[in-house]
Design a protein around this motif. Sequence first.
Motif, PDB file in Angstrom:
ATOM      1  N   GLY A  44     -34.779 -16.157  18.362  1.00  0.00           N
ATOM      2  CA  GLY A  44     -35.001 -15.263  19.488  1.00  0.00           C
ATOM      3  C   GLY A  44     -35.632 -15.997  20.645  1.00  0.00           C
ATOM      4  O   GLY A  44     -36.533 -16.827  20.457  1.00  0.00           O
TER       5      GLY A  44
ATOM      6  N   ILE B   6     -30.695 -11.949  20.597  1.00  0.00           N
ATOM      7  CA  ILE B   6     -31.065 -12.897  19.545  1.00  0.00           C
ATOM      8  C   ILE B   6     -29.811 -13.663  19.136  1.00  0.00           C
ATOM      9  O   ILE B   6     -28.683 -13.237  19.384  1.00  0.00           O
ATOM     10  CB  ILE B   6     -31.707 -12.197  18.332  1.00  0.00           C
ATOM     11  CG1 ILE B   6     -30.752 -11.145  17.755  1.00  0.00           C
ATOM     12  CG2 ILE B   6     -33.030 -11.572  18.731  1.00  0.00           C
ATOM     13  CD1 ILE B   6     -31.300 -10.462  16.526  1.00  0.00           C
TER      14      ILE B   6
ATOM     15  N   HIS C  91     -40.150 -18.325  22.197  1.00  0.00           N
ATOM     16  CA  HIS C  91     -39.096 -18.284  21.191  1.00  0.00           C
ATOM     17  C   HIS C  91     -39.703 -18.166  19.805  1.00  0.00           C
ATOM     18  O   HIS C  91     -40.874 -18.472  19.581  1.00  0.00           O
ATOM     19  CB  HIS C  91     -38.212 -19.538  21.282  1.00  0.00           C
ATOM     20  CG  HIS C  91     -38.965 -20.822  21.111  1.00  0.00           C
ATOM     21  ND1 HIS C  91     -39.580 -21.480  22.161  1.00  0.00           N
ATOM     22  CD2 HIS C  91     -39.216 -21.577  20.000  1.00  0.00           C
ATOM     23  CE1 HIS C  91     -40.158 -22.573  21.723  1.00  0.00           C
ATOM     24  NE2 HIS C  91     -39.963 -22.652  20.417  1.00  0.00           N
TER      25      HIS C  91
ATOM     26  N   ARG D 190     -28.274  -6.730  15.380  1.00  0.00           N
ATOM     27  CA  ARG D 190     -27.654  -7.940  15.911  1.00  0.00           C
ATOM     28  C   ARG D 190     -26.170  -7.913  15.569  1.00  0.00           C
ATOM     29  O   ARG D 190     -25.757  -7.313  14.569  1.00  0.00           O
ATOM     30  CB  ARG D 190     -28.310  -9.194  15.335  1.00  0.00           C
ATOM     31  CG  ARG D 190     -28.255  -9.306  13.823  1.00  0.00           C
ATOM     32  CD  ARG D 190     -29.092 -10.471  13.346  1.00  0.00           C
ATOM     33  NE  ARG D 190     -29.008 -10.682  11.910  1.00  0.00           N
ATOM     34  CZ  ARG D 190     -29.783 -10.068  11.027  1.00  0.00           C
ATOM     35  NH1 ARG D 190     -30.699  -9.204  11.436  1.00  0.00           N
ATOM     36  NH2 ARG D 190     -29.660 -10.320   9.737  1.00  0.00           N
TER      37      ARG D 190
END
Length: 466
Positions: free
Chosen positions: A108, A143, A160, A264
Motif C-alpha cells: 500500500g 493497493i 507505504h 482489492r
Amino acid sequence: MSNSHHVLALNLLCLFVLTIGGSAFRQSPHRFSQLDQCRIQSLNPLEPNRRIQHEAGYTDVWDQTSDQIQCAGVAASRHLIEQGGLLLPSFNNAPLLAYVVQGRGIVGTTLPGCAETFQSSEQTGSAGEQFGSQRFRDQHQKIHRCRKGDIVAFQAGVAHWVHNDGNEDLELMVVHDTSNADNQLDQNLRRFFLAGSPQETERRQEKYGSDHEEIFSGNLFQGFETEVLAESFNVDLETAARLQGQDDNRGFIVRVGKEFEMQRPSRFEEERRERSIRNNGGFEETICTMRIRENLDDPDRADQYTAKGGRISTLNSNNLPILKQIQLSAERGVLYENAMVAPQWSVNAHSIIYILRGSGHIQVVGHSNRAVFNGEVRQGQLLVVPQNFAEVKQAGSQGLEWVSFKTNDKAVSSPLAGRTSVIRAMPEEVVMSAFRLSRDEARRLKNNRQEVRIFPRSKRQESERF
C-alpha cells in the motif's frame, strides 16, 4: 563588436553550456558530493552487519559506512516478513527500489491528494454504522499485489506498508538512494514510522562520527502531545495514546489477525489493467494511478537471451515511468553453468549487485587499470560496481542469479566484447593500430563472438579456471 553584442554572446554561450552540459549528467546535487568517496582501491562482497528482530520477522542491514556503499550513495537492507506479518507504515527521506526475493503480498502507498478509490464491502450486524442514509464503507487509496520477481518502486516521503498474505515468508531486498536529489536532509537513511514503537535504532555516531549515523526513527506520533492528537483526530485520549504506540514492543514487522481483510481487485484484473496501460504507451497513468511494480522473473520478458548461456531482463523508465521520477532502474540476470556476461562498464550509473542464487566469479577493474576485485560471490552477498568501472561475471557450477539496482533511470552499459561491443564498432584499421594486430587478427578479434552479451562456456575453456 559592441559591448552589448559581447554580453549577448556570453549569455547565449552560458545558456548553451547549462542546457547541453546539464543534460549529460544525472540531476542530483547530492550525487556529486559523493565523488570523494569513490577513491576505491579494493572491493569486497558485503553481508549484513546487523539484524533487527521483530514480532513477525526480521530486518538485515548493511553497513552504510562501507566505502563502496558510501561511493554509491545508497543504503541497503533486507526484510523477511513471516506469514500474516505487516511491515508497519512508514516513509523515508530517499526513494527506494524493493525486489521480491520470495513470497507474495500486498503493498500500500499513500499519495497526498489522491482519492480513496478502493471501497470495502458493507459491514453488517452490530459492526455496521450509519452515516446519514448510507451504510458505512471503508475507503482507502489503491493497493498493489506483489510476487516473487517483482521490482517495486517507492518515492521519497510517500508512506507505504507491506503485508504478507501468502503461504510462505515474504523476503524483500531494498536499496534506498540516499544521494538522490529528492533527499534534502543528509546522506543518512532516515525512516519515519507512523505506527508501533520501533526502538531498535542503532546510532553509530560514537564509532563513526555524526556523518555516518544509521537512523531508524521511532513512531512519529510519539513526539506530539497526546491531547493534541486527540483533538486533531477528534478521538478520546486512549485512542490517541494507541497512535503513539505506547508499550508496543513488537518492532516494525508485526503479526496481524484474521480480520486483516480489505477490498482489492483479483490478480487477474490487476494484471489485465496493467497490460492495457502498457499497450497504450502509459498515457492513462497519472500520479495517483501510476504503476509501481514490474516483474523481471518471467523468462518470456528477457531482453537478452543466449541458449546454454542465460538471460538478462532490464527495467528502466521506458517500461516503468515512475522510475523517471526516482532516477533508478534495475536489472535481473540468470547465468547457466559456467556461462559469462561480457566484460562491460556502466556509462552513467553505479550498480549495486545482490546475489540471489548460486555462486560465481566476478572481476572489477577500476581507474588504476588493475583489478579492485577478483573473487567469488555467493547467495546473499552485495557488491557495488562504481560508475565507469569495468566488470565481468562468470557463473559457477550451479549457475548464478542476481538483481542489480542502478542509480540512473536509464542506465547504460558499454560491452567490451561481443556483437555490440566497443571493439566491434571500431574500424579494422583502428583495431590493428591500437593492438598491433594483423588484419586477419583484427577481424577475428572483432567477429569471433556473435553473441550480444551472454557467452556460453566454450569447450576450450571447460577445463580452465576462470
